[in-house]
Design an enzyme around this catalytic site. Structure first.
Site, PDB file in Angstrom:
ATOM      1  N   HIS A  57       0.703  -1.145   0.043  1.00 41.57           N
ATOM      2  CA  HIS A  57      -0.046   0.063  -0.005  1.00 41.57           C
ATOM      3  C   HIS A  57       0.852   1.315   0.096  1.00 41.57           C
ATOM      4  O   HIS A  57       1.560   1.608   1.154  1.00 41.57           O
ATOM      5  CB  HIS A  57      -0.955  -0.089   1.250  1.00 41.57           C
ATOM      6  CG  HIS A  57      -2.113   1.243   1.164  1.00 41.57           C
ATOM      7  ND1 HIS A  57      -3.197   0.809   1.076  1.00 41.57           N
ATOM      8  CD2 HIS A  57      -1.882   2.390   1.354  1.00 41.57           C
ATOM      9  CE1 HIS A  57      -3.815   2.078   0.891  1.00 41.57           C
ATOM     10  NE2 HIS A  57      -3.092   2.943   1.173  1.00 41.57           N
ATOM     11  N   HIS A  59       1.521   5.349  -1.963  1.00 42.60           N
ATOM     12  CA  HIS A  59       0.978   6.332  -2.983  1.00 42.60           C
ATOM     13  C   HIS A  59       2.323   7.164  -3.492  1.00 42.60           C
ATOM     14  O   HIS A  59       2.793   8.155  -3.134  1.00 42.60           O
ATOM     15  CB  HIS A  59       0.024   7.469  -2.026  1.00 42.60           C
ATOM     16  CG  HIS A  59      -1.061   6.899  -1.567  1.00 42.60           C
ATOM     17  ND1 HIS A  59      -2.307   7.317  -2.119  1.00 42.60           N
ATOM     18  CD2 HIS A  59      -1.347   6.171  -0.514  1.00 42.60           C
ATOM     19  CE1 HIS A  59      -3.074   6.658  -1.294  1.00 42.60           C
ATOM     20  NE2 HIS A  59      -2.785   5.937  -0.270  1.00 42.60           N
ATOM     21  N   GLN A 152      -9.708   9.588  -4.973  1.00 39.26           N
ATOM     22  CA  GLN A 152      -9.369  10.283  -3.765  1.00 39.26           C
ATOM     23  C   GLN A 152     -10.538  10.983  -3.170  1.00 39.26           C
ATOM     24  O   GLN A 152     -10.727  11.272  -2.080  1.00 39.26           O
ATOM     25  CB  GLN A 152      -8.064  10.800  -4.030  1.00 39.26           C
ATOM     26  CG  GLN A 152      -8.079  11.992  -2.831  1.00 39.26           C
ATOM     27  CD  GLN A 152      -6.793  11.325  -1.838  1.00 39.26           C
ATOM     28  OE1 GLN A 152      -5.795  10.852  -2.142  1.00 39.26           O
ATOM     29  NE2 GLN A 152      -7.258  11.444  -0.501  1.00 39.26           N
ATOM     30  N   GLU A 213     -11.146   4.228   6.918  1.00 40.46           N
ATOM     31  CA  GLU A 213      -9.925   4.712   7.494  1.00 40.46           C
ATOM     32  C   GLU A 213     -10.622   5.788   8.335  1.00 40.46           C
ATOM     33  O   GLU A 213     -10.648   7.082   7.974  1.00 40.46           O
ATOM     34  CB  GLU A 213      -8.993   5.517   6.592  1.00 40.46           C
ATOM     35  CG  GLU A 213      -7.835   5.954   7.137  1.00 40.46           C
ATOM     36  CD  GLU A 213      -6.923   6.696   6.124  1.00 40.46           C
ATOM     37  OE1 GLU A 213      -7.268   6.462   4.782  1.00 40.46           O
ATOM     38  OE2 GLU A 213      -5.534   7.021   6.266  1.00 40.46           O
ATOM     39  N   ASP A 309       2.591   3.154   2.904  1.00 43.07           N
ATOM     40  CA  ASP A 309       1.473   4.263   2.777  1.00 43.07           C
ATOM     41  C   ASP A 309       1.915   5.471   2.074  1.00 43.07           C
ATOM     42  O   ASP A 309       1.646   5.666   1.190  1.00 43.07           O
ATOM     43  CB  ASP A 309       0.504   4.443   3.745  1.00 43.07           C
ATOM     44  CG  ASP A 309      -0.714   5.051   3.503  1.00 43.07           C
ATOM     45  OD1 ASP A 309      -1.304   5.372   2.325  1.00 43.07           O
ATOM     46  OD2 ASP A 309      -1.784   5.484   4.574  1.00 43.07           O
TER      47      ASP A 309
HETATM   48 FE   FE2 Z   1      -3.399   5.300   1.250  1.00 47.41          FE
END
Ligand code: FE2
Length: 422
Positions: A57, A59, A152, A213, A309
């Site tokens: 995971h 970005h 997003q 989340e 992340d």
């Molecule tokens: Fe994320």
């Protein structure tokens, strides 16, 4: 004549004095004490040889942008989202590609050879998607980059959210993403999951959603994700990322939920560095950790990975592509200090995410790709403890990175001159 022979290695499963024979980029034999002629022979000196690290995971479109256009003063999720909104209009294709390639250089140096990166599909221009598709192609010889179409700003909440996500998939993005807890209502979150799972099933894609989340114990989209996974026949191909609300859920409800997740063969990614810093921000004391229930999910037979992340982006001004740092944090946050649990933390950054990504030919066995990392540690737990140096990194039997063993010179009376950190 072999291409490469690694001798006297310890493997993560505890086997010692192992030899790994390599021919044409594949492992041909893993056996104890093999001696055979090879173009290159590497004496592992009893140290740990591991399959490469895998980050389930990440970005990559926002990585290494920290400070642009300004730093996140509060360090919170909400300021991070606002900051990303300020940065987006300033992004350029070339700058995204340059940063991503630079991040991948650091990843290779740390033995991280496969990354699943979410890519923001909210831009009408799909600038980030185009840039990361180019990066995926350019790094392919040395790193497996898997891309997730990530809406997003919401699939249903943002105008054209679904259309842009579909356009990203049409361009070649690998995995279907989502963010159900960010949709306007619980019902719309559930609707987004239904749409995305149907879309993935119809197009033969895997699914990986940012899911729940949140610290809200009533954020229960993971339940819908498990249900839809089964309904459309995607068992074993769907990942719930974050699942931080599970940290705060009622125990009785979780006793029903986890078996449902296991039934759907849902995979899970916890992101310990980010969860521990972004969750619990509305608490005074006691303050919640926010990481999902990793030991309990593992005990139920689910595949659980730890992800990085963020690295130096609007949400997080730290990080370094070091999956041992991620495992170290996950171990502590999850209180996974039993001998077996510590080894599971190593698996959570190697074999588990490899399975979750569906990587072909991963592992240290005959027939697998000759991808591995020689670590300056004697076993997996010590590798986590020391965030061990990556002495040598191999991809398809070819060395792609090397680092020296860390040694300090001591200037002390009656003590050794050199201190090797092991
Ligand atoms: Fe994320």
């Amino acid at each position: 004549m072999l291409d490469l022979l690694v001798r006297n290695a310890t493997l993560p499963d505890g086997r010692t004095r192992m030899s790994i024979a390599v021919q044409d980029g594949r492992i041909t034999e893993v056996t104890e004490g093999l001696a055979a002629p090879a173009h290159e022979t590497l004496d592992a000196q009893g140290l740990l040889l591991s399959p490469p690290f895998v980050d389930a995971h990440f970005h990559l479109d926002s990585a290494l942008t920290y400070g642009q256009p300004r730093v996140n003063e509060s360090g919170t999720l909400l300021e991070g989202i606002a900051l990303w909104g300020e940065l987006k209009p300033q992004l350029t294709h070339d700058a995204i590609v340059e940063r991503a390639l630079r991040y991948c250089d650091g990843a290779v140096a740390r033995g991280l050879l496969a990354i699943r990166s979410h890519v923001d599909t909210s831009h009408l221009s799909l600038l980030t998607v185009q840039a990361l598709l180019e990066v995926r192609q350019r790094v392919a010889p040395y790193l497996d980059l898997q891309l997730v179409a990530f809406p997003q700003d919401g699939l249903l909440r943002a105008p054209d959210g679904l259309r842009n996500l579909q356009r990203a998939l049409d361009l070649g993005v690998d995995v279907v993403g989502g963010i159900p807890h960010f949709e306007r209502t619980q019902a719309m979150g559930a609707e987004s999951i239904r749409i995305l799972c149907e879309l993935a099933a119809a197009q033969g894609k895997r699914v990986d959603m940012h899911c729940d989340e949140s610290d809200d114990p009533l954020s229960r989209h993971v339940e819908t994700l498990a249900y839809e996974t089964q309904r459309v026949g995607l068992q074993g191909r769907v990942t719930g990322s974050h699942l931080t609300s599970m940290h705060s859920m009622d125990n009785y409800y979780v006793s029903k939920l986890i078996p449902l997740m296991a039934e759907a063969q849902l995979d899970v990614v916890a992101n310990p560095l980010i969860n521990i810093t972004l969750q619990g921000r509305h608490d005074s004391y006691p303050r919640r950790r926010g990481m999902t229930r990793v030991p309990e999910l593992l005990a139920a037979g689910l595949t659980v990975a730890f992800g990085q992340d963020c690295v130096m982006d609007p949400w997080y001004g730290l990080g370094s592509a070091d999956m041992l740092e991620v495992a170290h944090m996950g171990l502590h946050v999850g209180q996974m200090t039993s001998q077996a649990a510590m080894r599971q933390c190593f698996e959570a950054v190697t074999t588990h995410p490899a399975q979750l990504l569906g990587l072909e030919g991963y592992g240290l066995a005959a027939g697998c790709h000759a991808d591995f990392v020689l670590l300056h540690a004697r076993d997996a737990v010590e590798a986590i403890r020391l965030r061990a140096a990556r002495l040598a990194v191999f991809r398809r039997g070819r060395r792609v990175a090397s680092s020296p063993a860390p040694v300090a010179q001591l200037h002390l009376p009656e003590r050794p001159e050199n201190l090797i950190f092991i």
